[in-house]
Enzyme design. Sequence first.
Site, mmCIF file in Angstrom:
data_model
loop_
_atom_site.group_PDB
_atom_site.id
_atom_site.type_symbol
_atom_site.label_atom_id
_atom_site.label_comp_id
_atom_site.label_asym_id
_atom_site.label_seq_id
_atom_site.Cartn_x
_atom_site.Cartn_y
_atom_site.Cartn_z
ATOM 1 N N ASP A 175 5.205 -5.531 4.743
ATOM 2 C CA ASP A 175 4.084 -4.841 5.422
ATOM 3 C C ASP A 175 4.424 -4.776 7.081
ATOM 4 O OD1 ASP A 175 1.930 -3.232 5.703
ATOM 5 O OD2 ASP A 175 0.387 -4.753 4.803
ATOM 6 N N ASP A 218 0.849 -1.219 -0.158
ATOM 7 C CA ASP A 218 -0.177 -0.067 -0.006
ATOM 8 C C ASP A 218 0.845 1.417 -0.027
ATOM 9 O OD1 ASP A 218 0.631 0.426 2.842
ATOM 10 O OD2 ASP A 218 -0.752 -0.973 3.386
ATOM 11 N N LYS A 227 -4.141 0.409 -3.459
ATOM 12 C CA LYS A 227 -5.488 -0.407 -3.243
ATOM 13 C C LYS A 227 -6.442 0.599 -2.473
ATOM 14 C CE LYS A 227 -3.776 -2.036 1.335
ATOM 15 N NZ LYS A 227 -3.526 -2.951 2.129
ATOM 16 N N ARG A 244 -10.211 0.484 0.261
ATOM 17 C CA ARG A 244 -10.584 -0.256 1.137
ATOM 18 C C ARG A 244 -12.394 0.114 1.114
ATOM 19 N NH1 ARG A 244 -7.970 -3.491 4.419
ATOM 20 N NH2 ARG A 244 -5.881 -3.465 4.474
ATOM 21 N N GLY A 297 -6.166 -11.099 3.786
ATOM 22 C CA GLY A 297 -6.778 -10.260 2.463
ATOM 23 C C GLY A 297 -5.936 -9.665 1.715
ATOM 24 N N ASP A 349 -2.835 -9.167 9.110
ATOM 25 C CA ASP A 349 -4.121 -9.477 9.972
ATOM 26 C C ASP A 349 -5.101 -10.728 9.663
ATOM 27 O OD1 ASP A 349 -6.187 -9.703 12.014
ATOM 28 O OD2 ASP A 349 -6.946 -7.693 11.677
ATOM 29 N N THR A 350 -6.075 -10.346 8.434
ATOM 30 C CA THR A 350 -6.788 -11.291 8.050
ATOM 31 C C THR A 350 -5.972 -11.962 7.008
ATOM 32 O OG1 THR A 350 -7.835 -9.807 6.506
ATOM 33 C CG2 THR A 350 -8.930 -10.123 8.605
#
Length: 172
Positions: free
Chosen positions: A72, A23, A46, A48, A79, A76-77
């Site tokens: 990064d 990002d 990107k 969100r 995705g 977390d998830t």
Amino acid sequence: PIIADYVAKNLDIGENAVVVSPDVGGVNRARALAEVLGTPLAIVVKRRPEPNKCEVMEVIGDVKGKTAFMIDDMIDTGGSIINGAMALLDLGAKEVYAGCTHGILSGGAPEKLITSPIKKVIITDTIPLPGGKTDGKIEIVSVSSLIADAIRRIHSEASVSEIFSKHWKGQS
């Protein structure tokens, strides 16, 4: 510095590599790693549309035929990093690796990463991996030596920031 050392010593990303920021907010981190590894830089742009959802809008930089290493601060998830990896592969990246400082890996993130097209995910042990599941694809590197060095420097009233500045100048 720990992830940079791991990549340099353990991953055969080759001369035809590119470091990728997943990002715009992580560009400084990715640029620092790219300088240490001697690679060019690419950026995933990107948006969100809602929490824990991301859409890749574009990739700035050349990734075609290259081994990409996405860096990064946290995953977390999973995705965002997986969507970024798929976008890089769609644009012709040869393979994609990923790394982060804090592997939160909530929910089904470990399973998603293990089944993703990312070749290997390198995380530090700042947060215990939920369930300890790595399947050989998630590599955990220890921050203990970095923390020990920081404590030693604080105790002896030496510079803590020097730990990082020496590394980023290629003096690790």
